[in-house]
Design an enzyme around this catalytic site. Sequence first.
Site, mmCIF file in Angstrom:
data_model
loop_
_atom_site.group_PDB
_atom_site.id
_atom_site.type_symbol
_atom_site.label_atom_id
_atom_site.label_comp_id
_atom_site.label_asym_id
_atom_site.label_seq_id
_atom_site.Cartn_x
_atom_site.Cartn_y
_atom_site.Cartn_z
ATOM 1 N N PHE A 161 42.426 41.555 -8.426
ATOM 2 C CA PHE A 161 42.711 40.239 -8.153
ATOM 3 C C PHE A 161 43.125 39.676 -9.591
ATOM 4 O O PHE A 161 42.387 39.926 -10.513
ATOM 5 C CB PHE A 161 41.559 39.616 -7.793
ATOM 6 C CG PHE A 161 41.853 37.940 -7.431
ATOM 7 C CD1 PHE A 161 42.375 37.551 -6.398
ATOM 8 C CD2 PHE A 161 41.360 37.244 -8.565
ATOM 9 C CE1 PHE A 161 42.480 36.490 -6.385
ATOM 10 C CE2 PHE A 161 41.451 35.688 -8.258
ATOM 11 C CZ PHE A 161 42.283 35.351 -7.072
ATOM 12 N N ASP A 246 42.869 42.946 -17.562
ATOM 13 C CA ASP A 246 42.337 41.896 -17.048
ATOM 14 C C ASP A 246 40.822 41.644 -17.250
ATOM 15 O O ASP A 246 40.200 42.135 -16.378
ATOM 16 C CB ASP A 246 42.803 41.649 -15.626
ATOM 17 C CG ASP A 246 42.353 40.357 -15.031
ATOM 18 O OD1 ASP A 246 41.652 39.443 -15.548
ATOM 19 O OD2 ASP A 246 42.801 39.859 -13.855
ATOM 20 N N LYS A 275 37.617 32.580 -17.114
ATOM 21 C CA LYS A 275 36.055 32.466 -16.805
ATOM 22 C C LYS A 275 34.977 32.078 -17.963
ATOM 23 O O LYS A 275 35.183 30.766 -18.163
ATOM 24 C CB LYS A 275 35.879 33.448 -15.853
ATOM 25 C CG LYS A 275 36.626 33.618 -14.704
ATOM 26 C CD LYS A 275 36.041 34.356 -13.532
ATOM 27 C CE LYS A 275 36.598 34.055 -12.095
ATOM 28 N NZ LYS A 275 37.888 34.724 -11.695
HETATM 29 C C1 PLP Z 1 39.327 34.624 -11.425
HETATM 30 C C2 PLP Z 1 40.251 35.708 -11.831
HETATM 31 C C3 PLP Z 1 41.476 35.542 -12.052
HETATM 32 C C4 PLP Z 1 42.053 34.139 -11.929
HETATM 33 O O1 PLP Z 1 41.644 33.322 -12.673
HETATM 34 P P1 PLP Z 1 41.909 31.584 -12.308
HETATM 35 O O2 PLP Z 1 41.181 30.860 -13.519
HETATM 36 O O3 PLP Z 1 41.273 31.352 -10.833
HETATM 37 O O4 PLP Z 1 43.321 31.356 -12.265
HETATM 38 C C5 PLP Z 1 41.992 36.556 -12.518
HETATM 39 N N1 PLP Z 1 41.716 37.828 -12.744
HETATM 40 C C6 PLP Z 1 40.544 38.087 -12.633
HETATM 41 C C7 PLP Z 1 39.788 39.379 -12.651
HETATM 42 C C8 PLP Z 1 39.829 37.011 -12.147
HETATM 43 O O5 PLP Z 1 38.301 37.244 -11.710
#
Ligand code: PLP
Length: 422
Positions: A161, A246, A275
């Site tokens: 994700f 990521d 986050k």
């Molecule tokens: C939450 C998340 C995103 C996206 O972040 P947003 O602030 O919702 O755009 C991208 N990568 C990972 C691994 C995430 O957990």
Amino acid sequence: MSLNAKIDSPPVGKAMLEASFSFSDAGATRMSSAIMPTYGRGPTDPAFDRGEGPYLFTTDGKRYLDFASGIAVTSLGHAHPVVVKALIEQAQKVWHTSNLFRIPGQEKLAERLTANSFADYAFFSNSGAEALEGTIKLVRKYQYENGHPERYRIITFEGAFHGRTLATLAAAGNEKYLKGFGPKVDGFDQVALNDLAAVKKAIGPETAGILVEPIQGEGGIRACTPEFLKGLRALCDEHGLLLAFDEVQCGMGRTGKLFAYQGYGVTPDVMALAKSIGAGFPFGAFLATKEAAKGMTAGTHGSTYGGNPLAMAVGNAVLDVMLTPGFLEHAQQTGSHLKQQLAMIVDKHPKVVKAVRGTGLMLGLEAVVENTKLVEACRAEGLLTVGGGENVVRLAAPLIIEDKHVSEGIGMIDRACSKLEG
Ligand SMILES: *Cc1c(COP(=O)(O)O)cnc(C)c1O
């Protein structure tokens, strides 16, 4: 009708509890809320009025222990005094100036993030998805700058994700989220996680880099093996590719290290963060080495809000707390304690849960029952958790929790499991 009456009226719609991973078509049955119905919320879902440390309180005073942390965001708990103070002080000075001007708080935070990581540069965004967009652009630009404009494809992984923008959706390749939104952004090749042979096979003359979450969050706390990440690093070095991590969910202390890659001993060339970086103030960042960022010259990327004084004041305060000696060790120890206790829950309730996953305070319970049922049962006991892929219930407790909160949470999970058995 008074303005308050309008604001306070609960949304009407089908009551449902969905894992954040699967906001289904709840919208189809929704009726009269003015919120665009993309989230599967219903009138039985709580609304919170106030938070304090690991607790949230509803408008009618009910207390919840928050092991969801707004999906691994509020890592310092709610209303942390250091962060609140920084926010208020900055709010009284200046909020926003744009990146036309120097922003001292931004320079300071970039300096600190790079001093505590592999990176030389930081770019600030407003969200995780934007941090990933920047990461993807950097990877492509690096190859272009090196005389390889044909190299633009990025290898990504099943179960990933990376956000909800068009490119980050294409990167993750989840058909459910892509469907109906037009042609998929080109340039991403998904392979199975932890399958180094598949990665090797996917590398071609157009490959620019590899993008991976060291530990998948939405995917269900699915960790890369150390051998796999080491193998990716070696493949990138061998083929002249950039390795992008990521760490939007697994970074910023979640695993008990400031960054998850530090626990693996494998260093990326570029890394996306968000986050926990703002502990609830919305911002993100991507960090890179000087070499990897060689194409990111003046005018090649930007953001109006990105790294504004308000966000940076909060980010520096968050880092003040996280870099306090012993803070991350505490998170790591509390995480191991919670993991041990969860293992006992698994032993005690084999009909409800079958395994524990994760590290630090990025933990998951593999459910036997539907994970949404367990999330719901925990919530009925006063504990907030989050669903994830592979039928997992994610526990992303704030890093500030103490052993007493672990005991309290475990008691709630224990009772929730008993009820599901009964
Ligand atoms: C939450 C998340 C995103 C996206 O972040 P947003 O602030 O919702 O755009 C991208 N990568 C990972 C691994 C995430 O957990």
